[in-house]
Design an enzyme around this catalytic site. Structure first.
Site, PDB file in Angstrom:
ATOM      1  N   HIS A 281       0.815  -1.213   0.000  1.00  0.00           N
ATOM      2  CA  HIS A 281       0.000   0.000   0.000  1.00  0.00           C
ATOM      3  C   HIS A 281       0.851   1.266   0.000  1.00  0.00           C
ATOM      4  O   HIS A 281       0.392   2.323  -0.412  1.00  0.00           O
ATOM      5  CB  HIS A 281      -0.918   0.028   1.220  1.00  0.00           C
ATOM      6  CG  HIS A 281      -1.746  -1.208   1.378  1.00  0.00           C
ATOM      7  ND1 HIS A 281      -2.657  -1.614   0.430  1.00  0.00           N
ATOM      8  CD2 HIS A 281      -1.801  -2.136   2.364  1.00  0.00           C
ATOM      9  CE1 HIS A 281      -3.241  -2.741   0.816  1.00  0.00           C
ATOM     10  NE2 HIS A 281      -2.736  -3.076   1.990  1.00  0.00           N
TER      11      HIS A 281
ATOM     12  N   HIS B 184       5.927   7.238   6.061  1.00  0.00           N
ATOM     13  CA  HIS B 184       5.548   6.591   4.816  1.00  0.00           C
ATOM     14  C   HIS B 184       5.120   7.636   3.801  1.00  0.00           C
ATOM     15  O   HIS B 184       5.044   8.828   4.121  1.00  0.00           O
ATOM     16  CB  HIS B 184       4.419   5.573   5.046  1.00  0.00           C
ATOM     17  CG  HIS B 184       3.171   6.181   5.588  1.00  0.00           C
ATOM     18  ND1 HIS B 184       2.914   6.306   6.937  1.00  0.00           N
ATOM     19  CD2 HIS B 184       2.091   6.720   4.956  1.00  0.00           C
ATOM     20  CE1 HIS B 184       1.742   6.892   7.110  1.00  0.00           C
ATOM     21  NE2 HIS B 184       1.219   7.155   5.928  1.00  0.00           N
TER      22      HIS B 184
ATOM     23  N   HIS C 223       2.742   8.822   0.105  1.00  0.00           N
ATOM     24  CA  HIS C 223       1.607   8.699  -0.805  1.00  0.00           C
ATOM     25  C   HIS C 223       1.986   9.449  -2.073  1.00  0.00           C
ATOM     26  O   HIS C 223       2.551  10.542  -2.009  1.00  0.00           O
ATOM     27  CB  HIS C 223       0.340   9.293  -0.187  1.00  0.00           C
ATOM     28  CG  HIS C 223      -0.066   8.613   1.086  1.00  0.00           C
ATOM     29  ND1 HIS C 223      -0.936   7.534   1.109  1.00  0.00           N
ATOM     30  CD2 HIS C 223       0.283   8.847   2.382  1.00  0.00           C
ATOM     31  CE1 HIS C 223      -1.099   7.130   2.361  1.00  0.00           C
ATOM     32  NE2 HIS C 223      -0.377   7.913   3.148  1.00  0.00           N
TER      33      HIS C 223
ATOM     34  N   HIS D 125       4.219  11.261   5.519  1.00  0.00           N
ATOM     35  CA  HIS D 125       3.632  11.290   6.862  1.00  0.00           C
ATOM     36  C   HIS D 125       4.600  10.693   7.870  1.00  0.00           C
ATOM     37  O   HIS D 125       5.044   9.553   7.707  1.00  0.00           O
ATOM     38  CB  HIS D 125       2.322  10.480   6.899  1.00  0.00           C
ATOM     39  CG  HIS D 125       1.241  11.046   6.047  1.00  0.00           C
ATOM     40  ND1 HIS D 125       0.166  10.302   5.608  1.00  0.00           N
ATOM     41  CD2 HIS D 125       1.060  12.299   5.557  1.00  0.00           C
ATOM     42  CE1 HIS D 125      -0.634  11.075   4.884  1.00  0.00           C
ATOM     43  NE2 HIS D 125      -0.107  12.289   4.838  1.00  0.00           N
TER      44      HIS D 125
ATOM     45  N   THR E 196      -5.656   7.846   7.178  1.00  0.00           N
ATOM     46  CA  THR E 196      -6.116   7.885   5.785  1.00  0.00           C
ATOM     47  C   THR E 196      -6.080   6.504   5.141  1.00  0.00           C
ATOM     48  O   THR E 196      -6.280   6.369   3.938  1.00  0.00           O
ATOM     49  CB  THR E 196      -5.252   8.853   4.954  1.00  0.00           C
ATOM     50  OG1 THR E 196      -3.889   8.396   4.972  1.00  0.00           O
ATOM     51  CG2 THR E 196      -5.346  10.263   5.519  1.00  0.00           C
ATOM     52  N   THR E 197      -5.824   5.484   5.944  1.00  0.00           N
ATOM     53  CA  THR E 197      -5.886   4.091   5.499  1.00  0.00           C
ATOM     54  C   THR E 197      -6.726   3.311   6.506  1.00  0.00           C
ATOM     55  O   THR E 197      -6.884   3.741   7.651  1.00  0.00           O
ATOM     56  CB  THR E 197      -4.483   3.468   5.419  1.00  0.00           C
ATOM     57  OG1 THR E 197      -3.852   3.550   6.705  1.00  0.00           O
ATOM     58  CG2 THR E 197      -3.628   4.172   4.386  1.00  0.00           C
TER      59      THR E 197
END
Length: 316
Positions: A85, A112, A114, A137, A219-220
């Site tokens: 992800h 991590h 995005h 993040h 957000t996951t």
């Protein structure tokens, strides 16, 4: 028989917990609520990400956060992971975040990313409905909690520092600590060791007092409403080639999969703020009408350049 059924339920539960995606209709962010009830955005719930615009109140009490241990090299080793992800950097102890209106000390546990695709931007939060190419993040857990599972039950259990990432032509040598290792985690499930480095070297250290603040969610999945968000105004800058390593060379499938799938556009859709207060820090430079210029990356200038060239050529 009962024990077998119970074990099967545990296994199925685990499989389902991993079964979310970003691009397939049956498992994309709009379908997460079917698998994870807390991801279903009901009225007045505090979901993330959100759009940031000039309708924000300045909070004079929001000073710079204290980032303990971010400017030194920590002991031990860090681990870079592709979980299918995102790309996650799991860090060792020694770093924490406090101050800046946070209610406690928060221990740093991972960071991590995005991102979008080769021709699309992919930050999670937007500014005046426009995205940056990427978003990073840094996840921090409240010190009173023994683990993340417990922290997710606390409305202020996590403090996440969000950084927009924009693109320039020069390599970011500090970001190279991560980007140079990406080839080792190209496929889901792969991990590699990373030698610790001062985390502050990644950040816009001269502008750390300029940020936006609101209360929201992961957000996951499981989308727990347990996050104090701090989104920094000044972005991190990386090169085009460093961006391309994420958008074109990271995969959401295992290496031996029959068909490998690039991991792209791994961002959740924007949610309403509803009655939430979104604040600017004391030193944030947001000015009404300036939002259109705040994150125009080099990529977003390309259509304008093409138009100008077309006009010029037509007059020759």
């Amino acid at each position: 028989m009962i024990q077998t059924a119970a074990l099967l339920m545990i296994v199925v539960s685990y499989v389902i917990s991993e079964d979310y995606c970003y691009t397939e209709p049956h498992c994309d962010p709009y379908a997460w609520g079917d698998m994870f009830p807390s991801c279903h955005p009901l009225l007045e719930e505090h979901h993330s990400p959100i759009n940031l615009d000039h309708h924000m109140a300045r909070n004079e009490s929001l000073y710079s956060l204290h980032l303990e241990g971010f400017d030194v090299i920590q002991a031990g080793h860090w681990t870079l992971e592709n979980d299918g992800h995102s790309v996650i950097l799991h860090v060792s102890g020694g770093m924490s975040v406090s101050g800046g209106g946070l209610p406690d000390v928060y221990h740093t546990i991972q960071l991590h990313f995005h991102w979008g695709g080769p021709a699309t931007n992919g930050s999670e939060h937007t500014i005046d409905d426009r995205r940056y190419p990427m978003e990073m993040h840094i996840v921090n857990m409240k010190s009173i909690h023994p683990n993340v599972t417990t922290a997710l039950g606390d409305p202020t259990g996590l403090a996440v520092l969000g950084f927009f990432i924009d693109v320039v032509y020069a390599e970011n040598v500090h970001f190279g600590h991560i980007s140079q290792k990406l080839s080792s985690v190209a496929y889901k499930g792969q991990t590699t060791k990373v030698k610790p480095f001062p985390l502050m070297s990644l950040l816009p250290k001269h502008n750390m007092s300029q940020y936006f603040r609101y209360y929201g969610s992961l957000t996951t999945p499981p989308c727990s409403q347990a996050v104090i968000w701090t989104l920094y105004q000044v972005p991190i800058y990386i090169s085009w080639s460093q961006l391309a390593q994420f958008t074109s060379q990271i995969f959401s499938t295992e290496e031996d999969a029959e068909q490998v799938t690039p991991l792209q556009n791994n961002f959740r859709h924007i949610h309403p703020t509803f009655s939430r207060t979104v604040s600017m820090s004391k030193d944030a430079k947001w000015l009404s009408g300036a939002a259109g210029h705040i994150h125009r990356s080099a990529g977003s200038l390309l259509p304008l350049i093409i138009i100008i060239l077309g006009v010029f050529i037509s007059r020759l």
